[in-house]
Each structure stands twice: as structure tokens, then as C-alpha cells.
Design an enzyme around this catalytic site. Structure first.
Site, mmCIF file in Angstrom:
data_model
loop_
_atom_site.group_PDB
_atom_site.id
_atom_site.type_symbol
_atom_site.label_atom_id
_atom_site.label_comp_id
_atom_site.label_asym_id
_atom_site.label_seq_id
_atom_site.Cartn_x
_atom_site.Cartn_y
_atom_site.Cartn_z
ATOM 1 C CE LYS A 92 32.451 15.421 -18.209
ATOM 2 N NZ LYS A 92 33.645 15.631 -17.347
ATOM 3 C CG HIS A 110 -1.333 13.199 7.538
ATOM 4 N ND1 HIS A 110 -1.455 11.826 7.403
ATOM 5 C CD2 HIS A 110 -0.349 13.571 6.686
ATOM 6 C CE1 HIS A 110 -0.566 11.393 6.517
ATOM 7 N NE2 HIS A 110 0.110 12.430 6.065
ATOM 8 C CG ASP A 125 6.278 14.534 1.089
ATOM 9 O OD1 ASP A 125 6.500 14.889 2.264
ATOM 10 O OD2 ASP A 125 5.458 13.641 0.802
ATOM 11 C CG HIS A 162 -2.821 11.892 3.878
ATOM 12 N ND1 HIS A 162 -2.217 10.702 3.521
ATOM 13 C CD2 HIS A 162 -1.987 12.861 3.443
ATOM 14 C CE1 HIS A 162 -1.075 10.952 2.912
ATOM 15 N NE2 HIS A 162 -0.918 12.246 2.847
ATOM 16 N NE ARG A 172 9.005 4.443 -0.556
ATOM 17 C CZ ARG A 172 8.286 3.330 -0.427
ATOM 18 N NH1 ARG A 172 8.905 2.154 -0.301
ATOM 19 N NH2 ARG A 172 6.965 3.369 -0.407
ATOM 20 C CB VAL A 191 8.916 1.983 19.009
ATOM 21 C CG1 VAL A 191 10.091 1.019 18.808
ATOM 22 C CG2 VAL A 191 7.594 1.235 18.990
ATOM 23 N NE ARG A 206 6.751 -0.878 25.318
ATOM 24 C CZ ARG A 206 6.852 -0.012 24.325
ATOM 25 N NH1 ARG A 206 6.034 1.023 24.270
ATOM 26 N NH2 ARG A 206 7.735 -0.177 23.389
ATOM 27 C CG ASN A 248 17.466 27.823 14.494
ATOM 28 O OD1 ASN A 248 17.976 27.089 13.648
ATOM 29 N ND2 ASN A 248 18.014 28.045 15.667
#
Length: 572
Positions: A501, A118, A230, A142, A285, A64, A387, A27
Site C-alpha cells: 500500500k 472439449h 478460469d 482441447h 486446487r 461418484v 457398478r 441467474n
């Protein structure tokens, strides 16, 4: 959460009937209930894959964006799911492509395992830490580690036997899977270039599948135009966890994707009416880079984590090192203890399996008796927790060269090197790498040696700024940030193949006159950001701004005043 389906049917030859294979249902918050092949579940239930639960998808962005807590684990499962969906959609729509269940399973395995390599905090490790910690491994990425980790996963868990039971042929399919995880584009370009020089058709550079199934290599990692499953998953997943609106609908792409032949090779194409949807994908992106991936506080925190890792990495046998017990002569009862620094773990996949984001806590909680370097690393991480971050001084935006500027630069270069402008094209394409440094020198502060983006001599800038602000070079970090739509300064839509088409077998690229004019004309930009590592620097902002103006940095912006008054008194 995963539920196991219990129905199984075994054929006479001992292999499971693909139509009756039991799987698991997951799920997922992004894709809903998804069912995965049992071989994928076998891969998921290994230490090498489970490691991805402890690697943040967005690195320092979790400091952040409170919602950005997702990991590489769920992303990889999502990519495997979408890879199967796209493969099955193409198989159903175009039976003549001869896509087999074996092909689809291989594509799903590639999607599942594409991020195995990674390191801690994802791209921070291979883009920021390794280049500084291991100058001998500057080309390490990676993807390289994903191939090594996949080999380690298969071997250490005896999965070749499992693969055979589900109808795969390891001698062929392992090669195919690895080629989809990391495509050697240089090898492809070299063969293509050689073929063009000899006026032959481009050679097929891969071994896992023949050229008639070239489109399969575009499903997980598409080097042709950047449209792959991806991105479909991480765009949707990242936006969901960041709380950012997404307008791109990957389901429409799955619905309208078809395979067409172009210059002897088969490529995945999309309906011509989907131009706006694909534009939204590339715009998504850019928005994610602006708002999250390259967020200034995110990059400051990642710089601090990198600095801490570098300090910890400088000490042998400390509390941040990875310890493993290796079998001697293959005998498990006889072992030897081996330790690896953070940067050395990439040389041993068993050690790398133990390297996750948990190293942050290991350094943060190191003892007061730890070596000084490790305590320095701990102090940097404490500043993140409290911080007390490095101070953002400002940023400047450089203009990307236009075609006219590039043409003018070509003339200058040709004169400087005693060549013609046609010869300069050879340098631009990288056929004579020996000229690249000479090019950068001649154009100093102008165009970069590979992609003609503006870069500055960062070490020299740091020296000048330290002098002007009366601080040391180590007190500063100057970082260039490149943002684009996915194809550097080019329009990514120009790299897409469409079909209509009226003829679903013929692929074409849209001409500029056919593309919507309500679209951007500039597709990339480069920022230079200035950060002071000292919490309370001696220099005031007036001195820094004065230095920036003396350097003639355009469009300088600081944290407090985003709008500078114009000469006539009006505001920007």
C-alpha cells in the site's frame, strides 16, 4: 434462465451506443444475476456453443459425486462474466492503462469460448482417449480444438458482421481473442531464449495487442503464475456441486488486483497481505485433485469409458460414428453423407460439433446386431451402470527428488555422458532434446526427462505383474497420477508479484524469509495406481502385495488396509 433488457439506443453511424446496449441477465447459482453483452449472447445462441450443455465439466466424477452434474456451458458463461469484472476493475482503478470497452469485450469473448474444444467427458477425451486412439495426435489438446471451433463458429454464423456492429475490428480482435484462448508458450519461450542469448529484451510474441497491454493476456489463461478467472470460476463451481468447502475468495483478488510493470512488461499483481488468500487458492486446487479429479473410483470409471470408446472407435460406420451432410460445391441443396469415427471427428469441426457425452448412450443402447467391437464397448459401459467396476488393487507413492538428489544425479549424468555439470543444465532446459532419452536411460527409474519426476516403465511393469499374478497384460491398468499446487514441485507463491500500500506501482516477489513458515515444504507428489479389469481375478491380494514389496515400492497402500504394522508392532 435469461431475461432480455429492451432498452436500445442506436447512434447515427448505425452502431449501438455501448452504454445503452441491450443485454441479457442470467441467474447463475455461483455469481448470482449477471448481465452479458448482446454479442456474447449471439455467440451463446449458436450450435457450437450450445453443444457445451452436453459435456460434463468433471467427466466421470458424476458417477461418484451425485451433485457433479454441471456442464461446460455454465462454466464458460461464468468465466466470461469474471473476465469482464476483472477487466472493468482494472480499468476503473487505473485509467492510465487505457483499457477500452473493446478490450474488455474481447477478453469476455475469450473467456466465453476458451472451452469450445472439449470433447466427451471433458479431459477424459484429450488426456486419455485421443493419445491412444490417435498416436499421430499425441500433442492434440482441447485448446487446439477450441481455436478451430471458434473459427468455425464465427464463420458458420456470420459473426464478423455482428462484431463490427459492436465496435470490434475482426482483422485485429479475432487474432487477439484466439491468442488469449490458447497462448503458444513454446513460441514465447523460443523468442525469449533467443533474445536472452543475444542479450536483448524479450521479444513480444503476440499480434492481437501491443506489449503495453500484456496484462490482458493474464486474465483468462495466465501462464505466468496460474492465477486467472478460469480457475476462479471452476474452483467455486466445482466445490459448490461437489459439496466441498472452499476457503479461497476470488472477490478479494478482484478487489486488490493492480497492474505493475516488471522488466518492461505489465503484469497483474496483488496486495502483499493477500498471500494467505492466494495460498488457499493453490491449496483448493490440490484438494479438488485429491478428492474429485483424481479420485480413484472416478479414474477407474474414466478408464472404463476410455476402453469402451477405443473399442467403439475401432469399427467404421457403426452406431457410435458421427454422421454429417456436407454441401457439395457450396450448394446446400446438393449434399454428400460423411461419417467420422470418434477419434476422427477432431479433424472436422462440423462433425466435432455433434460429438458430446451423448455418445455414451449411443454405445450403451446399441443393437444386438452391432459389430462385436461395439457390443464389447457396450458391455464395458453396462458394467459402469451396474457398478461392476474394474478392481482397485492398490497404489504406491513415490518420493519426489530433493535438490540434493538432483545434484547427485547431475554428477552421475555428467560422468555417463562425458560432460560437465554445467552442460547438464542445457539438457535440463531442453536446449538439446536429443539427450533426453539418453538421460532417461541413464537415470532409469529415477528422474523423468522433462520435470525430474519419478516414472516407471509402465509396459514392463504390466508384463511383470501379469506374470506374477498369472493373468494377461490386458487385464491390468497401471496409471501414474501427478498432484501438485500448480507449479510442479515448486512453491507457486514464489511466482506471484505483490505490491504494498506504500507503493502501488512497484511489484516484487516475496523472499523466503518473508513468506509464512506455516506452509508446506513439499508441493508435489506422484502416485502409481494398479487396477485389475477382471471382476474376479485369479490372483489374491497377498500375491499382489508380495510382488509390490519385491519391486520395493514405497508406502504401498491397498483398499482395505491403509495402515501397515511397523516392525516393533506399533501402527503407523
Amino acid at each position: 434462465m435469461a431475461d432480455k433488457e429492451e432498452n436500445t439506443t442506436v447512434e447515427n453511424n448505425g452502431n449501438m451506443n455501448p452504454k445503452q446496449i441491450p443485454g441479457k441477465v442470467f441467474n447463475d447459482p455461483i455469481h448470482g444475476h449477471i448481465e452479458l453483452h448482446p454479442l456474447l449472447v449471439k455467440i451463446i445462441d449458436t450450435p457450437q456453443f450450445q453443444r457445451l450443455r452436453s459435456i460434463k465439466q468433471l467427466g466421470g466424477a458424476y458417477f461418484v459425486y451425485p451433485g457433479a452434474s454441471h456442464n461446460r456451458f455454465e462454466h464458460s458463461i461464468g468465466v466470461a462474466h469474471l473476465a469482464g469484472k476483472l477487466g472493468q476493475a482494472l480499468k476503473t482503478k487505473q485509467p492510465d492503462l487505457n483499457i477500452t470497452d473493446r478490450d474488455i469485450l474481447c477478453v469476455q469473448i475469450a473467456g466465453l469460448c476458451h472451452d469450445l474444444g472439449h470433447g466427451p467427458f471433458s479431459h477424459l477425451f484429450d488426456a486419455m482417449f485421443i493419445p491412444r486412439a490417435r498416436p499421430d495426435k499425441k500433442e492434440w489438446k482441447h485448446e487446439t480444438a477450441s481455436l478451430a471451433m471458434f473459427d468455425h463458429l464465427v464463420k458458420s454464423n456470420g459473426l464478423e458482421v455482428e462484431m463490427e456492429q459492436y465496435g470490434l475490428i475482426p482483422s485485429e480482435d479475432l487474432t487477439f481473442i484466439k491468442e488469449m484462448i490458447h497462448i503458444d508458450t513454446k513460441k514465447d519461450q523460443e523468442k525469449t531464449s533467443t533474445a536472452q542469448d543475444q542479450k536483448k529484451s524479450p521479444q513480444w510474441p503476440y499480434e492481437g495487442r501491443k506489449e503495453d497491454k500484456s496484462f490482458l493476456y493474464e486474465i483468462v489463461s495466465n501462464k505466468e503464475n496460474g492465477i486467472d478467472v478460469d480457475k476462479f470460476d471452476y474452483f467455486a463451481r466445482d466445490c459448490y456441486h461437489l459439496g466441498v468447502q472452499i476457503n479461497f475468495d476470488y472477490r478479494r483478488f478482484l478487489k486488490f488486483a493492480r497492474v505493475c510493470e516488471v522488466d518492461g512488461r505489465k503484469h497483474i499483481c496483488v496486495r502483499d497481505k493477500e498471500e494467505d488468500n492466494m495460498s488457499e487458492m493453490f491449496h483448493t486446487r490440490l484438494c479438488l485433485h485429491r478428492r474429485a479429479y483424481q479420485h480413484k473410483v472416478n479414474k477407474i470409471i474414466e478408464t472404463m469409458i476410455t476402453d469402451a470408446f477405443l473399442k467403439a472407435d475401432s469399427v467404421e460406420n457403426n452406431e457410435s460414428t458421427i454422421t454429417i451432410y456436407k454441401a457439395i460445391d457450396g450448394k446446400t441443396e446438393s449434399t454428400e453423407k460423411k461419417t467420422f469415427r470418434l477419434s476422427k471427428a477432431i479433424d472436422d469441426m462440423e462433425a466435432y460439433t455433434k460429438l458430446t457425452d451423448a455418445v455414451f448412450e449411443q454405445i450403451l443402447n446399441c443393437s444386438s446386431r452391432a459389430p462385436q467391437e461395439l457390443r464389447d464397448a457396450r458391455d464395458i459401459l453396462r458394467r459402469i451402470i451396474n457398478r461392476d467396476l474394474y478392481r482397485f488393487l492398490g497404489e504406491t507413492r513415490f518420493k519426489v527428488p530433493t535438490e540434493e538428489n538432483i545434484s547427485a544425479r547431475k554428477k552421475e549424468l555428467a560422468e555417463a555422458l562425458g560432460l560437465t555439470e554445467d552442460d547438464f543444465e542445457i539438457v535440463k532446459k531442453g536446449k538439446n532434446p536429443g539427450w533426453k532419452e539418453e538421460l532417461a536411460e541413464v537415470l532409469g527409474g529415477g528422474l523423468a526427462k522433462d520435470d525430474f519426476k519419478i516414472v516407471e516403465n509402465i509396459p514392463a511393469l504390466k508384463r511383470e505383474m501379469a506374470e506374477a499374478l498369472r493373468l494377461t497384460e490386458d487385464d491390468f491398468d497401471i496409471r501414474t497420477i501427478k498432484m501438485d499446487y500448480g507449479k510442479k514441485h515448486k512453491d507457486p507463491i514464489d511466482h506471484l508479484y505483490f505490491y504494498s500500500k506504500h507503493d502501488t506501482t512497484r511489484a516484487f516477489k516475496k523472499k523466503h524469509c518473508q513468506v509464512s513458515r506455516i506452509r508446506p515444504t513439499c508441493f508435489s507428489e506422484q502416485l502409481v495406481r494398479f487396477v485389475c479389469k477382471k471382476a474376479d481375478p485369479k490372483a489374491d491380494e497377498k500375491k499382489f502385495k508380495k510382488w509390490c514389496k519385491a519391486k520395493d515400492f514405497p508406502e504401498y497402500q491397498d483398499d482395505k488396509n491403509q495402515s501397515e504394522p511397523l516392525e516393533d508392532g506399533h501402527q503407523n
